[in-house]
Design a protein around this motif. Structure first.
Motif, PDB file in Angstrom:
ATOM      1  N   ASP A   7       0.813  -1.216   0.000  1.00  0.00           N
ATOM      2  CA  ASP A   7       0.000   0.000   0.000  1.00  0.00           C
ATOM      3  C   ASP A   7       0.847   1.267   0.000  1.00  0.00           C
ATOM      4  OD1 ASP A   7       1.005  -0.063   2.535  1.00  0.00           O
ATOM      5  OD2 ASP A   7      -0.938  -0.135   3.561  1.00  0.00           O
ATOM      6  N   ILE A  62      -7.436   1.925  -4.789  1.00  0.00           N
ATOM      7  CA  ILE A  62      -6.360   0.973  -4.540  1.00  0.00           C
ATOM      8  C   ILE A  62      -6.871  -0.254  -3.796  1.00  0.00           C
ATOM      9  CG2 ILE A  62      -4.154   0.588  -3.369  1.00  0.00           C
ATOM     10  CD1 ILE A  62      -3.578   3.562  -3.749  1.00  0.00           C
ATOM     11  N   ARG A 121      -6.712   7.123  -3.822  1.00  0.00           N
ATOM     12  CA  ARG A 121      -6.500   6.078  -2.807  1.00  0.00           C
ATOM     13  C   ARG A 121      -7.695   5.136  -2.733  1.00  0.00           C
ATOM     14  NH1 ARG A 121      -4.163   9.858   2.110  1.00  0.00           N
ATOM     15  NH2 ARG A 121      -2.452  10.781   0.905  1.00  0.00           N
ATOM     16  N   GLU A 158      -6.646  11.647  -2.113  1.00  0.00           N
ATOM     17  CA  GLU A 158      -7.674  10.773  -1.561  1.00  0.00           C
ATOM     18  C   GLU A 158      -8.535  10.139  -2.640  1.00  0.00           C
ATOM     19  OE1 GLU A 158      -9.301   8.605   1.323  1.00  0.00           O
ATOM     20  OE2 GLU A 158      -7.708  10.067   1.631  1.00  0.00           O
ATOM     21  N   GLY A 185      -0.163   4.427  -2.019  1.00  0.00           N
ATOM     22  CA  GLY A 185      -1.218   5.277  -1.519  1.00  0.00           C
ATOM     23  C   GLY A 185      -0.714   6.547  -0.856  1.00  0.00           C
TER      24      GLY A 185
END
Length: 330
Positions: A122, A136, A133, A130, A125
């Protein structure tokens, strides 16, 4: 479910990415899903798929290098269906860190071309707004349901193996050789098989020269998947002395084959992996005496097949232009 088009080197080099998308193809076809390839390793084979691009499909772009995602973003922004960027490399954050600010900005804009981003960690990210993200999903690139059945080969408890792509520095094959030398002080019958693949480089040739003078060392180059499975079924220990790593497919394969995995503690490792500092002495002690065992923290349980099924249930977007437009742009 939409047909799936895998954008990957269907006939590419042996390695984790190929194993990962081949497993996914096998699983989806067994479930009755239509799967085809846009072979990114062959311009001729890729061009033959152009007529298919007029139809709706789930497009999975398998990459290790972010600049390629940037290059292909304009195409993926206009494809019909659902588009997914699958990032296989544990070097994602390092790639971003090395980008100048303007290229990092272009990367962020390019990633709006993809409906979803599936990554083996991650870390990406942290550099995304945002809105991105939310796209993901952290996945594991290995699916045990498609792993080879462990071979009936007799296991050699003091045999070790490691893998290196073209002898690249971050795989630290030389550290693995030194680990085995030290292990042999306790286990005189210990051996090491180096599974090299990718480009046949000067570094691979250097390993061969070392093997010529060390009868306990063997270097195999571009072994077939069946041959790799045979090695993993035979050895007692699989070494992974990497400087950085993703959710390594061959580590998962080694575990599935019944080998003990001893790895550097430089990255999250699957549950059950024995951890040690990236140091020949520490790794040798871990091989012989054991050590701290990973609990699997930091890695996902969601497989690529799980992610495909979830994406197939996701609501479609009203229009591709709206999907591909960054916030605040007209």
């Amino acid at each position: 479910m939409l047909p799936v088009l895998q954008w990957a080197q269907e006939h590419g080099e042996v390695g984790g990415v190929r194993t990962s998308h081949a497993q996914l193809t096998s699983i989806l076809r067994a479930e009755g899903v239509e799967v085809a390839y846009v072979d990114t390793g062959s311009a001729r084979r890729a061009a033959a798929m152009l007529p298919r691009l007029r139809h709706r499909a789930m497009h999975l772009l398998h990459l290790t290098r972010l600049w390629r995602a940037m290059l292909l973003a304009p195409l993926f922004a206009v494809l019909r269906g659902r588009t997914v960027l699958v990032l296989h490399s544990g070097s994602t954050s390092g790639q971003v860190a090395r980008m100048p600010w303007w290229r990092r900005r272009l990367l962020v804009l390019a990633l709006y071309a993809y409906d979803e981003i599936w990554a083996v960690n991650d870390e990406i990210g942290a550099i995304l707004p945002e809105a991105l993200r939310a796209r993901i999903t952290v996945v594991t690139p290995f699916d045990s349901s498609a792993a080879p059945v462990p071979s009936a080969i007799e296991r050699e408890p003091h045999a070790l193996a490691l893998a290196t792509n073209a002898g690249l520095a971050h795989y630290n094959a030389d550290v693995g050789v030194e680990v085995t030398r030290r292990v042999r002080e306790r286990w005189p019958d210990a051996t090491l098989t180096v599974l090299a693949y990718g480009n046949d480089t000067l570094e691979v040739e250097a390993l061969r020269r070392t093997a010529a003078s060390e009868p306990w060392l063997t270097v195999e180059f571009d072994a077939s998947p069946a041959e790799v499975s045979g090695v993993l079924a035979r050895v007692g220990t699989f070494l992974r002395p990497t400087s950085w790593d993703g959710d390594s497919v061959i580590v998962r394969e080694a575990q599935a084959a019944g080998a003990t995995v001893v790895a550097s503690d430089t990255a999250p490792r699957p549950q059950g992996v024995v951890l040690a500092p990236l140091d020949a002495s520490a790794l040798a002690v871990a091989v012989v005496d054991g050590g701290v065992v990973s609990d699997g923290s930091g890695l996902a349980r969601t497989t690529l097949a799980d992610a495909v099924r979830a994406a197939g249930r996701a609501p479609g977007r009203a229009s591709r232009p709206a999907r591909g437009r960054a916030p605040g742009r007209g």
